[in-house]
Design a protein around this motif. Sequence first.
Motif, PDB file in Angstrom:
ATOM      1  N   THR A  44       0.833  -1.211   0.000  1.00 42.38           N
ATOM      2  CA  THR A  44       0.000   0.000   0.000  1.00 42.38           C
ATOM      3  C   THR A  44       0.863   1.255   0.000  1.00 42.38           C
ATOM      4  O   THR A  44       0.576   2.214  -0.731  1.00 42.38           O
ATOM      5  N   ALA A  45       1.927   1.253   0.785  1.00 37.31           N
ATOM      6  CA  ALA A  45       2.819   2.417   0.829  1.00 37.31           C
ATOM      7  C   ALA A  45       3.495   2.636  -0.517  1.00 37.31           C
ATOM      8  O   ALA A  45       3.588   3.773  -1.006  1.00 37.31           O
ATOM      9  N   VAL A  46       3.964   1.570  -1.134  1.00 40.28           N
ATOM     10  CA  VAL A  46       4.621   1.693  -2.442  1.00 40.28           C
ATOM     11  C   VAL A  46       3.622   2.155  -3.496  1.00 40.28           C
ATOM     12  O   VAL A  46       3.916   3.032  -4.305  1.00 40.28           O
ATOM     13  N   TYR A  47       2.428   1.589  -3.473  1.00 42.72           N
ATOM     14  CA  TYR A  47       1.407   1.959  -4.457  1.00 42.72           C
ATOM     15  C   TYR A  47       1.035   3.435  -4.329  1.00 42.72           C
ATOM     16  O   TYR A  47       0.937   4.139  -5.330  1.00 42.72           O
ATOM     17  N   THR A  48       0.846   3.909  -3.100  1.00 43.61           N
ATOM     18  CA  THR A  48       0.463   5.316  -2.948  1.00 43.61           C
ATOM     19  C   THR A  48       1.607   6.260  -3.304  1.00 43.61           C
ATOM     20  O   THR A  48       1.358   7.351  -3.821  1.00 43.61           O
ATOM     21  N   SER A  49       2.856   5.860  -3.057  1.00 48.12           N
ATOM     22  CA  SER A  49       3.964   6.735  -3.443  1.00 48.12           C
ATOM     23  C   SER A  49       4.093   6.809  -4.961  1.00 48.12           C
ATOM     24  O   SER A  49       4.370   7.875  -5.508  1.00 48.12           O
ATOM     25  N   ILE A  50       3.882   5.703  -5.642  1.00 45.53           N
ATOM     26  CA  ILE A  50       3.915   5.714  -7.113  1.00 45.53           C
ATOM     27  C   ILE A  50       2.740   6.504  -7.655  1.00 45.53           C
ATOM     28  O   ILE A  50       2.881   7.288  -8.595  1.00 45.53           O
ATOM     29  N   LEU A  51       1.569   6.334  -7.061  1.00 47.65           N
ATOM     30  CA  LEU A  51       0.386   7.060  -7.515  1.00 47.65           C
ATOM     31  C   LEU A  51       0.569   8.561  -7.307  1.00 47.65           C
ATOM     32  O   LEU A  51       0.196   9.353  -8.169  1.00 47.65           O
ATOM     33  N   ARG A  52       1.162   8.952  -6.190  1.00 46.63           N
ATOM     34  CA  ARG A  52       1.394  10.375  -5.928  1.00 46.63           C
ATOM     35  C   ARG A  52       2.358  10.963  -6.948  1.00 46.63           C
ATOM     36  O   ARG A  52       2.205  12.083  -7.403  1.00 46.63           O
ATOM     37  N   ARG A  53       3.369  10.182  -7.325  1.00 45.56           N
ATOM     38  CA  ARG A  53       4.346  10.657  -8.296  1.00 45.56           C
ATOM     39  C   ARG A  53       3.714  10.801  -9.684  1.00 45.56           C
ATOM     40  O   ARG A  53       4.054  11.684 -10.446  1.00 45.56           O
ATOM     41  N   ARG A  54       2.794   9.922 -10.030  1.00 45.51           N
ATOM     42  CA  ARG A  54       2.148   9.978 -11.338  1.00 45.51           C
ATOM     43  C   ARG A  54       1.192  11.139 -11.467  1.00 45.51           C
ATOM     44  O   ARG A  54       0.957  11.632 -12.539  1.00 45.51           O
ATOM     45  N   ARG A  55       0.586  11.557 -10.372  1.00 43.12           N
ATOM     46  CA  ARG A  55      -0.468  12.564 -10.435  1.00 43.12           C
ATOM     47  C   ARG A  55       0.039  14.000 -10.330  1.00 43.12           C
ATOM     48  O   ARG A  55      -0.742  14.912 -10.174  1.00 43.12           O
ATOM     49  N   VAL A  56       1.321  14.200 -10.408  1.00 39.05           N
ATOM     50  CA  VAL A  56       1.849  15.561 -10.363  1.00 39.05           C
ATOM     51  C   VAL A  56       1.487  16.241 -11.679  1.00 39.05           C
ATOM     52  O   VAL A  56       1.866  15.789 -12.749  1.00 39.05           O
ATOM     53  N   VAL A  57       0.740  17.306 -11.587  1.00 43.94           N
ATOM     54  CA  VAL A  57       0.263  18.010 -12.774  1.00 43.94           C
ATOM     55  C   VAL A  57       0.940  19.375 -12.831  1.00 43.94           C
ATOM     56  O   VAL A  57       0.893  20.141 -11.877  1.00 43.94           O
ATOM     57  N   VAL A  58       1.543  19.649 -13.961  1.00 43.36           N
ATOM     58  CA  VAL A  58       2.166  20.946 -14.168  1.00 43.36           C
ATOM     59  C   VAL A  58       1.138  21.834 -14.855  1.00 43.36           C
ATOM     60  O   VAL A  58       0.626  21.487 -15.922  1.00 43.36           O
ATOM     61  N   PRO A  59       0.802  22.962 -14.260  1.00 46.30           N
ATOM     62  CA  PRO A  59      -0.197  23.826 -14.882  1.00 46.30           C
ATOM     63  C   PRO A  59       0.330  24.403 -16.198  1.00 46.30           C
ATOM     64  O   PRO A  59       1.513  24.736 -16.310  1.00 46.30           O
ATOM     65  N   PRO A  60      -0.523  24.499 -17.198  1.00 55.21           N
ATOM     66  CA  PRO A  60      -0.067  25.039 -18.476  1.00 55.21           C
ATOM     67  C   PRO A  60       0.268  26.522 -18.360  1.00 55.21           C
ATOM     68  O   PRO A  60      -0.361  27.258 -17.603  1.00 55.21           O
ATOM     69  N   VAL A  61       1.248  26.915 -19.112  1.00 54.60           N
ATOM     70  CA  VAL A  61       1.668  28.313 -19.114  1.00 54.60           C
ATOM     71  C   VAL A  61       0.917  29.019 -20.234  1.00 54.60           C
ATOM     72  O   VAL A  61       0.953  28.595 -21.385  1.00 54.60           O
ATOM     73  N   ALA A  62       0.227  30.086 -19.887  1.00 55.20           N
ATOM     74  CA  ALA A  62      -0.524  30.845 -20.881  1.00 55.20           C
ATOM     75  C   ALA A  62       0.445  31.648 -21.741  1.00 55.20           C
ATOM     76  O   ALA A  62       1.396  32.247 -21.224  1.00 55.20           O
ATOM     77  N   PRO A  63       0.230  31.647 -23.049  1.00 53.13           N
ATOM     78  CA  PRO A  63       1.130  32.422 -23.912  1.00 53.13           C
ATOM     79  C   PRO A  63       0.961  33.923 -23.654  1.00 53.13           C
ATOM     80  O   PRO A  63      -0.125  34.402 -23.368  1.00 53.13           O
ATOM     81  N   THR A  64       2.042  34.632 -23.759  1.00 48.28           N
ATOM     82  CA  THR A  64       2.015  36.075 -23.565  1.00 48.28           C
ATOM     83  C   THR A  64       1.627  36.745 -24.876  1.00 48.28           C
ATOM     84  O   THR A  64       2.233  36.501 -25.921  1.00 48.28           O
ATOM     85  N   VAL A  65       0.599  37.552 -24.825  1.00 48.55           N
ATOM     86  CA  VAL A  65       0.118  38.257 -26.019  1.00 48.55           C
ATOM     87  C   VAL A  65       0.410  39.730 -25.837  1.00 48.55           C
ATOM     88  O   VAL A  65      -0.001  40.345 -24.854  1.00 48.55           O
ATOM     89  N   THR A  66       1.134  40.284 -26.781  1.00 46.83           N
ATOM     90  CA  THR A  66       1.456  41.711 -26.710  1.00 46.83           C
ATOM     91  C   THR A  66       0.366  42.520 -27.398  1.00 46.83           C
ATOM     92  O   THR A  66      -0.481  41.987 -28.112  1.00 46.83           O
ATOM     93  N   GLU A  67       0.437  43.790 -27.188  1.00 47.82           N
ATOM     94  CA  GLU A  67      -0.583  44.690 -27.783  1.00 47.82           C
ATOM     95  C   GLU A  67      -0.505  44.674 -29.306  1.00 47.82           C
ATOM     96  O   GLU A  67      -1.517  44.724 -29.981  1.00 47.82           O
ATOM     97  N   ASP A  68       0.706  44.573 -29.859  1.00 47.68           N
ATOM     98  CA  ASP A  68       0.861  44.549 -31.304  1.00 47.68           C
ATOM     99  C   ASP A  68       0.235  43.286 -31.907  1.00 47.68           C
ATOM    100  O   ASP A  68      -0.346  43.316 -32.992  1.00 47.68           O
ATOM    101  N   GLU A  69       0.367  42.161 -31.218  1.00 46.61           N
ATOM    102  CA  GLU A  69      -0.227  40.928 -31.727  1.00 46.61           C
ATOM    103  C   GLU A  69      -1.732  40.969 -31.687  1.00 46.61           C
ATOM    104  O   GLU A  69      -2.398  40.375 -32.529  1.00 46.61           O
TER     105      GLU A  69
END
Length: 74
Positions: A44-69
């Motif tokens: 159970t400890a090994v399974y939850t540590s692997i599951l925790r490692r898999r579920r790390v979500v990196v939030p997407p970075v929004a593209p920067t839009v300049t006024e000219d674009e």
Amino acid sequence: MGLGVCIVLIAVGAVLTFASDWQLEGVNLDLVGLILMAVGIIGTAVYTSILRRRRVVVPPVAPTVTEDERRGLH
């Protein structure tokens, strides 16, 4: 091993250790139950540590839009 198998191992080990009074020649069922519970807890400890490692979500970075674009000027 999945989480369900780990829980079943813990349950079977607890039944063998605490709820049975069976006697088998050459086999200590209390020790077998303790071993099954230990394997279930470690699994159970090994399974939850692997599951925790898999579920790390990196939030997407929004593209920067300049006024000219925005105006269509590049």
